[in-house]
Motif scaffolding. Structure first.
Motif, PDB file in Angstrom:
ATOM      1  N   LEU A 138      -7.196  -7.113   2.364  1.00 34.43           N
ATOM      2  CA  LEU A 138      -6.528  -6.969   1.122  1.00 34.43           C
ATOM      3  C   LEU A 138      -5.777  -7.835   0.409  1.00 34.43           C
ATOM      4  N   ARG A 196       0.883  -1.245  -0.074  1.00 38.68           N
ATOM      5  CA  ARG A 196       0.072  -0.064   0.080  1.00 38.68           C
ATOM      6  C   ARG A 196       0.881   1.243  -0.065  1.00 38.68           C
ATOM      7  N   LYS A 197       0.520   2.327  -0.472  1.00 35.68           N
ATOM      8  CA  LYS A 197       1.442   3.432  -0.611  1.00 35.68           C
ATOM      9  C   LYS A 197       1.435   4.188   0.671  1.00 35.68           C
ATOM     10  N   LYS A 198       0.216   4.683   1.169  1.00 36.02           N
ATOM     11  CA  LYS A 198       0.079   5.583   2.266  1.00 36.02           C
ATOM     12  C   LYS A 198      -1.023   4.924   3.009  1.00 36.02           C
ATOM     13  N   GLY A 199      -0.890   5.462   4.284  1.00 34.75           N
ATOM     14  CA  GLY A 199      -2.063   4.924   5.073  1.00 34.75           C
ATOM     15  C   GLY A 199      -1.584   5.243   6.772  1.00 34.75           C
ATOM     16  N   PHE A 200      -2.635   4.913   7.663  1.00 35.79           N
ATOM     17  CA  PHE A 200      -2.081   5.077   8.981  1.00 35.79           C
ATOM     18  C   PHE A 200      -2.063   3.660   9.594  1.00 35.79           C
ATOM     19  N   LEU A 201      -2.154   2.854   9.080  1.00 38.84           N
ATOM     20  CA  LEU A 201      -2.057   1.330   9.546  1.00 38.84           C
ATOM     21  C   LEU A 201      -0.559   0.773   9.003  1.00 38.84           C
ATOM     22  N   ARG A 255       1.845  -1.557   7.202  1.00 38.76           N
ATOM     23  CA  ARG A 255       1.948  -1.764   5.739  1.00 38.76           C
ATOM     24  C   ARG A 255       2.347  -3.239   5.469  1.00 38.76           C
ATOM     25  N   GLU A 299      -7.115  -5.419   8.311  1.00 35.70           N
ATOM     26  CA  GLU A 299      -7.073  -4.825   7.304  1.00 35.70           C
ATOM     27  C   GLU A 299      -6.141  -5.478   6.013  1.00 35.70           C
ATOM     28  N   TYR A 332      -4.597  -1.203  17.574  1.00 33.49           N
ATOM     29  CA  TYR A 332      -3.833  -0.639  16.295  1.00 33.49           C
ATOM     30  C   TYR A 332      -3.190  -1.791  15.461  1.00 33.49           C
ATOM     31  N   SER A 351      -4.576  -3.441  12.045  1.00 36.73           N
ATOM     32  CA  SER A 351      -3.647  -3.334  10.856  1.00 36.73           C
ATOM     33  C   SER A 351      -3.681  -4.626  10.280  1.00 36.73           C
TER      34      SER A 351
END
Length: 99
Positions: free
Chosen positions: A65, A3-8, A10, A61, A54, A58
Motif C-alpha cells: 500500500l 488505513r481505517k479498519k482491518g485485521f492487519l 496499521r 500488505e 501475522y 501485515s
C-alpha cells in the motif's frame, strides 16, 4: 500509511512492535529448547509462528500500500523471523507426531 479498519497491523510503529514481539518469541523458543522444556518450547513455537506470520502479512500488505512507509529491512526481517519460527514449529510438530 493510514488505513481505517482491518485485521492487519496499521502503521510502522505497530509493525516494529510486532517484529520485536516475534523476535522475543523466537528467543523464548530457543531458551525453552535449551533448558529442555520440550512442552513449553512446542507451545511457544506454535504460538509465535502464528504471530510472526501475522506480522509478516501485515508488513507485506503495508509495503504494497505504501512503499515509502514500510522499508525492505522491516519486510525481510519479519519474513526471516516468520521463516525461523515456522521451521521450529514444523520441527516440533513433526517430532510430536512421529513423522
Amino acid at each position: 500509511m493510514k488505513r481505517k479498519k482491518g485485521f492487519l497491523l496499521r502503521d510502522v510503529k505497530q509493525l516494529n512492535l510486532g517484529a520485536m514481539v516475534s523476535g522475543a518469541g523466537f528467543l523464548l523458543v530457543l531458551g525453552a529448547s535449551a533448558l529442555g522444556w520440550r512442552g513449553a518450547a512446542d507451545i511457544l513455537s506454535l504460538a509465535f509462528a502464528l504471530v510472526s506470520l501475522y506480522v509478516f502479512a501485515s508488513a507485506a500488505e503495508g509495503r504494497r500500500l505504501d512503499r515509502e512507509a514500510v522499508s525492505y529491512n522491516l519486510l525481510w526481517g519479519t519474513g526471516a523471523l516468520a521463516l525461523l519460527t515456522c521451521l521450529c514449529a514444523a520441527a516440533s510438530l513433526r517430532q510430536r507426531l512421529g513423522i
